[in-house]
Design an enzyme around this catalytic site. Structure first.
Site, PDB file in Angstrom:
ATOM      1  N   PHE A 212      -3.089  -7.681 -19.552  1.00 37.94           N
ATOM      2  CA  PHE A 212      -3.768  -7.216 -20.773  1.00 37.94           C
ATOM      3  C   PHE A 212      -5.033  -6.428 -20.438  1.00 37.94           C
ATOM      4  O   PHE A 212      -6.015  -6.496 -21.171  1.00 37.94           O
ATOM      5  CB  PHE A 212      -4.139  -8.416 -21.656  1.00 37.94           C
ATOM      6  CG  PHE A 212      -2.969  -9.280 -22.044  1.00 37.94           C
ATOM      7  CD1 PHE A 212      -2.168  -8.946 -23.136  1.00 37.94           C
ATOM      8  CD2 PHE A 212      -2.657 -10.415 -21.307  1.00 37.94           C
ATOM      9  CE1 PHE A 212      -1.084  -9.740 -23.481  1.00 37.94           C
ATOM     10  CE2 PHE A 212      -1.570 -11.215 -21.649  1.00 37.94           C
ATOM     11  CZ  PHE A 212      -0.783 -10.875 -22.736  1.00 37.94           C
ATOM     12  N   ASP A 237     -12.297   4.148 -11.696  1.00 35.27           N
ATOM     13  CA  ASP A 237     -10.972   4.768 -11.818  1.00 35.27           C
ATOM     14  C   ASP A 237      -9.921   3.658 -11.874  1.00 35.27           C
ATOM     15  O   ASP A 237      -9.763   2.911 -10.907  1.00 35.27           O
ATOM     16  CB  ASP A 237     -10.742   5.681 -10.601  1.00 35.27           C
ATOM     17  CG  ASP A 237      -9.421   6.435 -10.663  1.00 35.27           C
ATOM     18  OD1 ASP A 237      -8.604   6.148 -11.555  1.00 35.27           O
ATOM     19  OD2 ASP A 237      -9.212   7.304  -9.808  1.00 35.27           O
ATOM     20  N   THR A 239      -6.705   4.035 -12.047  1.00 38.97           N
ATOM     21  CA  THR A 239      -5.389   4.445 -11.534  1.00 38.97           C
ATOM     22  C   THR A 239      -4.950   3.522 -10.389  1.00 38.97           C
ATOM     23  O   THR A 239      -5.685   3.337  -9.424  1.00 38.97           O
ATOM     24  CB  THR A 239      -5.434   5.905 -11.008  1.00 38.97           C
ATOM     25  OG1 THR A 239      -6.135   6.702 -11.936  1.00 38.97           O
ATOM     26  CG2 THR A 239      -4.028   6.443 -10.776  1.00 38.97           C
ATOM     27  N   GLY A 242      -2.708  -1.582 -11.759  1.00 37.15           N
ATOM     28  CA  GLY A 242      -1.505  -2.390 -12.020  1.00 37.15           C
ATOM     29  C   GLY A 242      -0.643  -2.517 -10.768  1.00 37.15           C
ATOM     30  O   GLY A 242      -0.057  -3.577 -10.511  1.00 37.15           O
ATOM     31  N   ASP A 243      -0.584  -1.462  -9.981  1.00 37.38           N
ATOM     32  CA  ASP A 243       0.216  -1.497  -8.739  1.00 37.38           C
ATOM     33  C   ASP A 243      -0.401  -2.463  -7.731  1.00 37.38           C
ATOM     34  O   ASP A 243       0.305  -3.187  -7.026  1.00 37.38           O
ATOM     35  CB  ASP A 243       0.301  -0.091  -8.128  1.00 37.38           C
ATOM     36  CG  ASP A 243       0.890   0.918  -9.104  1.00 37.38           C
ATOM     37  OD1 ASP A 243       1.755   0.510  -9.917  1.00 37.38           O
ATOM     38  OD2 ASP A 243       0.495   2.099  -9.067  1.00 37.38           O
TER      39      ASP A 243
HETATM   40  O1  RIB Z   1       0.254   3.687 -11.259  1.00 35.67           O
HETATM   41  C1  RIB Z   1      -0.457   4.804 -10.803  1.00 35.67           C
HETATM   42  C2  RIB Z   1       0.486   5.877 -10.360  1.00 35.67           C
HETATM   43  O2  RIB Z   1       1.214   6.343 -11.482  1.00 35.67           O
HETATM   44  C3  RIB Z   1      -0.176   7.106  -9.775  1.00 35.67           C
HETATM   45  O3  RIB Z   1      -0.411   7.000  -8.397  1.00 35.67           O
HETATM   46  C4  RIB Z   1       0.782   8.226 -10.167  1.00 35.67           C
HETATM   47  O4  RIB Z   1       1.446   8.793  -9.095  1.00 35.67           O
HETATM   48  C5  RIB Z   1       1.740   7.611 -11.190  1.00 35.67           C
HETATM   49  O5  RIB Z   1       2.983   7.406 -10.668  1.00 35.67           O
END
Ligand code: RIB
Length: 294
Positions: A212, A237, A239, A242-243
């Site tokens: 969340f 940032d 980005t 989540g990964d």
């Molecule tokens: O989850 C982030 C990713 O989403 C970025 O690195 C981008 O490439 C997209 O796939």
């Protein structure tokens, strides 16, 4: 235990902007940076920060050689990658002053996987190995069906949600990692509680982690529901946050750690990742995560 991540590889092009561009508007970026990314690649890097045997499979163009080097530098085995004559996947990423992002994807080589390539990759793995998937590549239902037949434990992060996900039988998935929007979309409900009931009622053996953002995360299965608060940090940032969460959670989970511990470590890792710019490059080391008090 081997971990296979069959996933996307992207060249991320980052633009720093005051705000995300609106329809019809033209704005200038303060900077442009080219970095290694893709949900697949990021998750492989996060997995390799905590696991020994991480293999990344997927297709990559000849313009993506620096991404292979980057994955190898982080300890990811890239020997199963498919070289494609298509351009490597690209992501155009705007990051605003609050660290929030907006992403446009170019699929490129990520959609150049074939059933014969999937068979070849899976032949290197056996029962109880872990398969991690996101939804930025083609052949997803085929990969799930074949891996399930072979007895692999399948982890699915169905991001970004597309119609293709409907073709995947969630009964074949061991662990599902979703954000709130994805959970509601899969369950076709507008209420978070109803989404929990949907997964419990329809897929009794499925384990689910729902995130969340700033409001933390939760794990649930048929019998348990465990909540985790987020840690307060200054976001630069988001980005790849989540990964990062996925890579850390999956490793701890399949090592058999308590769910509370898995959630805490994954939440700390993703909190640290948002304090740095970029996706894969912002994933913290295991040591940094263990030291972080929150
Ligand atoms: O989850 C982030 C990713 O989403 C970025 O690195 C981008 O490439 C997209 O796939």
């Amino acid at each position: 235990m081997k971990i296979l991540n069959f996933g996307s590889i992207n060249i991320d092009i980052f633009f720093r902007v005051e705000h995300i561009v609106r329809p019809g508007e033209t704005i200038s970026s303060e900077s442009i940076e080219k970095r290694a990314g893709g949900k697949g690649l990021n998750q492989s890097v996060a997995l390799a920060k905590v696991s020994d045997s991480v293999y990344h499979a997927g297709s990559i163009g000849t313009d993506g050689n620096f991404l292979i080097e980057e994955m190898e530098n982080f300890g990811v085995d890239t020997s199963l990658l498919k070289k494609s004559d298509k351009l490597t996947g690209n992501a155009i990423i705007q990051v605003d002053d609050k660290g929030e992002n907006s992403i446009v994807l170019y699929k490129g080589a990520n959609f150049d996987n074939s059933e014969s390539y999937v068979d070849e990759v899976l032949s290197h793995f056996e029962k109880d190995d872990i398969l991690v998937l996101q939804n930025e590549i083609n052949c997803m239902p085929y990969i799930v069906n074949k891996a399930y037949e072979n007895g692999l434990k399948i982890v699915l992060n169905p991001s970004p949600i597309t119609d293709e996900i409907e073709k995947i039988d969630l009964d074949k998935i061991d662990l599902l990692l979703v954000n709130e929007t994805e959970a509601k979309a899969l369950a076709k409900v507008s209420d978070a509680k109803k989404a929990v009931n949907y997964f419990r009622d329809n897929f009794p053996s499925l384990k689910v982690v729902e995130t969340f953002g700033k409001n933390g995360s939760m794990y649930f299965d048929k019998d348990n529901l465990i909540n985790q608060d987020s840690f307060k940090v200054d976001a630069v940032d988001t980005t790849g946050a989540g990964d990062t969460f996925t890579g850390y959670f999956v490793t701890y989970f399949y090592k058999g750690e308590r769910i509370e511990k898995c959630l805490e470590v994954a939440t700390k890792a993703s909190a640290l990742s948002v304090t740095k710019k970029g996706a894969s490059i912002s994933i913290p080391s295991h040591e940094a995560v263990l030291k972080f008090k929150g």
